[in-house]
Design a protein around this motif. Sequence first.
Motif, PDB file in Angstrom:
ATOM      1  N   TRP A  65     -15.650 -65.023  13.351  1.00  0.00           N
ATOM      2  CA  TRP A  65     -15.045 -65.226  14.660  1.00  0.00           C
ATOM      3  C   TRP A  65     -13.530 -65.266  14.488  1.00  0.00           C
ATOM      4  O   TRP A  65     -13.016 -65.503  13.393  1.00  0.00           O
ATOM      5  N   SER A  66     -12.837 -65.058  15.570  1.00  0.00           N
ATOM      6  CA  SER A  66     -11.386 -65.078  15.541  1.00  0.00           C
ATOM      7  C   SER A  66     -10.872 -66.456  15.932  1.00  0.00           C
ATOM      8  O   SER A  66     -11.534 -67.200  16.656  1.00  0.00           O
ATOM      9  N   GLU A  67      -9.679 -66.801  15.449  1.00  0.00           N
ATOM     10  CA  GLU A  67      -9.044 -68.052  15.864  1.00  0.00           C
ATOM     11  C   GLU A  67      -8.703 -68.014  17.352  1.00  0.00           C
ATOM     12  O   GLU A  67      -8.584 -69.054  17.992  1.00  0.00           O
ATOM     13  N   THR A  68      -8.546 -66.815  17.903  1.00  0.00           N
ATOM     14  CA  THR A  68      -8.326 -66.665  19.339  1.00  0.00           C
ATOM     15  C   THR A  68      -9.670 -66.471  20.007  1.00  0.00           C
ATOM     16  O   THR A  68     -10.328 -65.444  19.818  1.00  0.00           O
ATOM     17  N   ARG A  69     -10.115 -67.447  20.777  1.00  0.00           N
ATOM     18  CA  ARG A  69     -11.441 -67.426  21.366  1.00  0.00           C
ATOM     19  C   ARG A  69     -11.667 -66.157  22.174  1.00  0.00           C
ATOM     20  O   ARG A  69     -10.832 -65.763  22.995  1.00  0.00           O
ATOM     21  N   GLY A  70     -12.801 -65.512  21.936  1.00  0.00           N
ATOM     22  CA  GLY A  70     -13.170 -64.308  22.668  1.00  0.00           C
ATOM     23  C   GLY A  70     -12.680 -63.019  22.036  1.00  0.00           C
ATOM     24  O   GLY A  70     -13.150 -61.942  22.389  1.00  0.00           O
ATOM     25  N   GLU A  71     -11.739 -63.120  21.116  1.00  0.00           N
ATOM     26  CA  GLU A  71     -11.204 -61.918  20.464  1.00  0.00           C
ATOM     27  C   GLU A  71     -12.074 -61.541  19.268  1.00  0.00           C
ATOM     28  O   GLU A  71     -12.484 -62.407  18.493  1.00  0.00           O
ATOM     29  N   ALA A  72     -12.361 -60.264  19.128  1.00  0.00           N
ATOM     30  CA  ALA A  72     -13.188 -59.806  18.014  1.00  0.00           C
ATOM     31  C   ALA A  72     -12.392 -59.821  16.716  1.00  0.00           C
ATOM     32  O   ALA A  72     -11.233 -59.411  16.674  1.00  0.00           O
ATOM     33  N   VAL A  73     -13.015 -60.334  15.660  1.00  0.00           N
ATOM     34  CA  VAL A  73     -12.395 -60.273  14.348  1.00  0.00           C
ATOM     35  C   VAL A  73     -12.801 -58.957  13.683  1.00  0.00           C
ATOM     36  O   VAL A  73     -13.881 -58.419  13.955  1.00  0.00           O
ATOM     37  N   ASP A  74     -11.935 -58.431  12.854  1.00  0.00           N
ATOM     38  CA  ASP A  74     -12.187 -57.124  12.231  1.00  0.00           C
ATOM     39  C   ASP A  74     -12.022 -57.256  10.723  1.00  0.00           C
ATOM     40  O   ASP A  74     -10.901 -57.324  10.208  1.00  0.00           O
ATOM     41  N   HIS A  75     -13.136 -57.295  10.001  1.00  0.00           N
ATOM     42  CA  HIS A  75     -13.105 -57.374   8.544  1.00  0.00           C
ATOM     43  C   HIS A  75     -13.449 -56.010   7.941  1.00  0.00           C
ATOM     44  O   HIS A  75     -14.382 -55.345   8.384  1.00  0.00           O
ATOM     45  N   HIS A  76     -12.708 -55.646   6.931  1.00  0.00           N
ATOM     46  CA  HIS A  76     -12.998 -54.432   6.172  1.00  0.00           C
ATOM     47  C   HIS A  76     -12.472 -54.671   4.759  1.00  0.00           C
ATOM     48  O   HIS A  76     -11.389 -54.223   4.373  1.00  0.00           O
ATOM     49  N   LEU A  77     -13.250 -55.424   3.986  1.00  0.00           N
ATOM     50  CA  LEU A  77     -12.832 -55.849   2.656  1.00  0.00           C
ATOM     51  C   LEU A  77     -13.439 -54.920   1.614  1.00  0.00           C
ATOM     52  O   LEU A  77     -14.649 -54.918   1.401  1.00  0.00           O
ATOM     53  N   ASP A  78     -12.610 -54.140   0.964  1.00  0.00           N
ATOM     54  CA  ASP A  78     -13.059 -53.180  -0.044  1.00  0.00           C
ATOM     55  C   ASP A  78     -12.723 -53.729  -1.425  1.00  0.00           C
ATOM     56  O   ASP A  78     -11.549 -53.786  -1.818  1.00  0.00           O
ATOM     57  N   LEU A  79     -13.752 -54.142  -2.161  1.00  0.00           N
ATOM     58  CA  LEU A  79     -13.581 -54.682  -3.508  1.00  0.00           C
ATOM     59  C   LEU A  79     -13.950 -53.652  -4.578  1.00  0.00           C
ATOM     60  O   LEU A  79     -14.155 -54.000  -5.731  1.00  0.00           O
ATOM     61  N   GLY A  80     -14.046 -52.400  -4.181  1.00  0.00           N
ATOM     62  CA  GLY A  80     -14.402 -51.336  -5.113  1.00  0.00           C
ATOM     63  C   GLY A  80     -15.905 -51.201  -5.245  1.00  0.00           C
ATOM     64  O   GLY A  80     -16.491 -50.233  -4.759  1.00  0.00           O
ATOM     65  N   GLU A  81     -16.530 -52.165  -5.881  1.00  0.00           N
ATOM     66  CA  GLU A  81     -17.980 -52.116  -6.054  1.00  0.00           C
ATOM     67  C   GLU A  81     -18.721 -52.567  -4.805  1.00  0.00           C
ATOM     68  O   GLU A  81     -19.902 -52.265  -4.631  1.00  0.00           O
ATOM     69  N   MET A  82     -18.031 -53.260  -3.922  1.00  0.00           N
ATOM     70  CA  MET A  82     -18.654 -53.771  -2.704  1.00  0.00           C
ATOM     71  C   MET A  82     -17.667 -53.656  -1.550  1.00  0.00           C
ATOM     72  O   MET A  82     -16.496 -54.009  -1.681  1.00  0.00           O
ATOM     73  N   LEU A  83     -18.147 -53.116  -0.432  1.00  0.00           N
ATOM     74  CA  LEU A  83     -17.382 -53.072   0.807  1.00  0.00           C
ATOM     75  C   LEU A  83     -18.064 -53.992   1.811  1.00  0.00           C
ATOM     76  O   LEU A  83     -19.285 -53.916   2.002  1.00  0.00           O
ATOM     77  N   ILE A  84     -17.298 -54.856   2.465  1.00  0.00           N
ATOM     78  CA  ILE A  84     -17.850 -55.780   3.449  1.00  0.00           C
ATOM     79  C   ILE A  84     -17.126 -55.556   4.767  1.00  0.00           C
ATOM     80  O   ILE A  84     -15.895 -55.586   4.829  1.00  0.00           O
ATOM     81  N   ARG A  85     -17.892 -55.319   5.816  1.00  0.00           N
ATOM     82  CA  ARG A  85     -17.343 -55.126   7.154  1.00  0.00           C
ATOM     83  C   ARG A  85     -18.188 -55.906   8.147  1.00  0.00           C
ATOM     84  O   ARG A  85     -19.222 -56.481   7.794  1.00  0.00           O
ATOM     85  N   ASN A  86     -17.766 -55.943   9.395  1.00  0.00           N
ATOM     86  CA  ASN A  86     -18.489 -56.729  10.387  1.00  0.00           C
ATOM     87  C   ASN A  86     -18.548 -56.010  11.728  1.00  0.00           C
ATOM     88  O   ASN A  86     -17.730 -55.129  12.021  1.00  0.00           O
ATOM     89  N   VAL A  87     -19.528 -56.389  12.522  1.00  0.00           N
ATOM     90  CA  VAL A  87     -19.636 -55.972  13.917  1.00  0.00           C
ATOM     91  C   VAL A  87     -19.794 -57.244  14.738  1.00  0.00           C
ATOM     92  O   VAL A  87     -20.721 -58.030  14.522  1.00  0.00           O
ATOM     93  N   SER A  88     -18.884 -57.481  15.666  1.00  0.00           N
ATOM     94  CA  SER A  88     -18.887 -58.718  16.444  1.00  0.00           C
ATOM     95  C   SER A  88     -19.950 -58.700  17.533  1.00  0.00           C
ATOM     96  O   SER A  88     -20.217 -57.658  18.148  1.00  0.00           O
ATOM     97  N   THR A  89     -20.561 -59.870  17.789  1.00  0.00           N
ATOM     98  CA  THR A  89     -21.488 -60.060  18.899  1.00  0.00           C
ATOM     99  C   THR A  89     -21.156 -61.377  19.581  1.00  0.00           C
ATOM    100  O   THR A  89     -20.382 -62.192  19.066  1.00  0.00           O
ATOM    101  N   ASP A  90     -21.769 -61.607  20.738  1.00  0.00           N
ATOM    102  CA  ASP A  90     -21.534 -62.846  21.485  1.00  0.00           C
ATOM    103  C   ASP A  90     -22.450 -63.961  20.994  1.00  0.00           C
ATOM    104  O   ASP A  90     -23.480 -63.709  20.362  1.00  0.00           O
ATOM    105  N   ILE A  91     -22.096 -65.192  21.320  1.00  0.00           N
ATOM    106  CA  ILE A  91     -22.982 -66.328  21.092  1.00  0.00           C
ATOM    107  C   ILE A  91     -22.995 -67.230  22.324  1.00  0.00           C
ATOM    108  O   ILE A  91     -22.080 -67.201  23.152  1.00  0.00           O
TER     109      ILE A  91
END
Length: 286
Positions: A129-155
């Motif tokens: 989640w983002s520190e700004t309520r309602g704003e989508a956070v965007d992760h795209h962490l590329d560690l070479g052997e592992m890539l981590i990304r996200n898709v935001s949804t509501d709660i």
Amino acid sequence: MFHAPQTPILAAPRALLTLPLLALLPDTAPAQERRPSHCIAIADATPGLQYIQKASFREPVAEFSVRLTYVSHSSYLLQTPGGLSAITDYAGYHGNVDFIPDVVTMNHAHSSHFTSAPDPAIPHVLRGWSETRGEAVDHHLDLGEMLIRNVSTDIRSWDGAEENGNSIFVFEVEGLCIGHLGHLHHEPNDDQYAALGRLDVLMVPVDGGLTLDTASMVRVVERLRSSIVLPMHWFSDRSLSDFLAGVSDVFAVVDEGENALEISLRDLPSRPTVHVLRPAYLREAE
């Protein structure tokens, strides 16, 4: 639809799609461009044939494989052959062991899915989640052997719905696309499904109501049609049994009382399979 295991290396498939980071209210929220992902692609057809093997979390991971260990609640430990590790929905404790993961992901629907004070020794802390309520956070962490990304949804929250308060995290490693639904409170829309891409392995909450009701979660799982589904976030075997009954027409079910699987792209089962793992905090081998 399944993809053909063309190579055990993280190679780019035939087509890479640039897709928007999708808000749940596309008429009012502008779309953002997503970076390319080998999981967001047209999948080929034939899965692998070999079976999955289990191993202790301290043992090396086999080449071209990933180990998934069910730690607790919604926390899974992912480990790579090169020694990278990530823990999902990290709440601050993973067992009485001297072990610092490289990455933790968190969601804040409930305190059992995050910690406000993660160990400062953890190199990468990814909040869903983002520190700004309602704003989508965007992760795209590329560690070479592992890539981590996200898709935001509501709660759902105490004061109503919170847009973009949860993230579905996707781990791309050794050619596999591994998704963790987090504390999912609604069925993804078409744009969110597209942003997820193919998911070979899916960690899915099956509590039957605190996240999604069983019927809705079954629809999500059947639409994603991952080769391997790992249930999580249940509070009794009743909700687990209800989920298994709901998917049994499409998915095989394996429950051998273990808490870890080691998977490679070439080992994916020919029939989509639910593997029931039992949570256990990490501990040293006896």
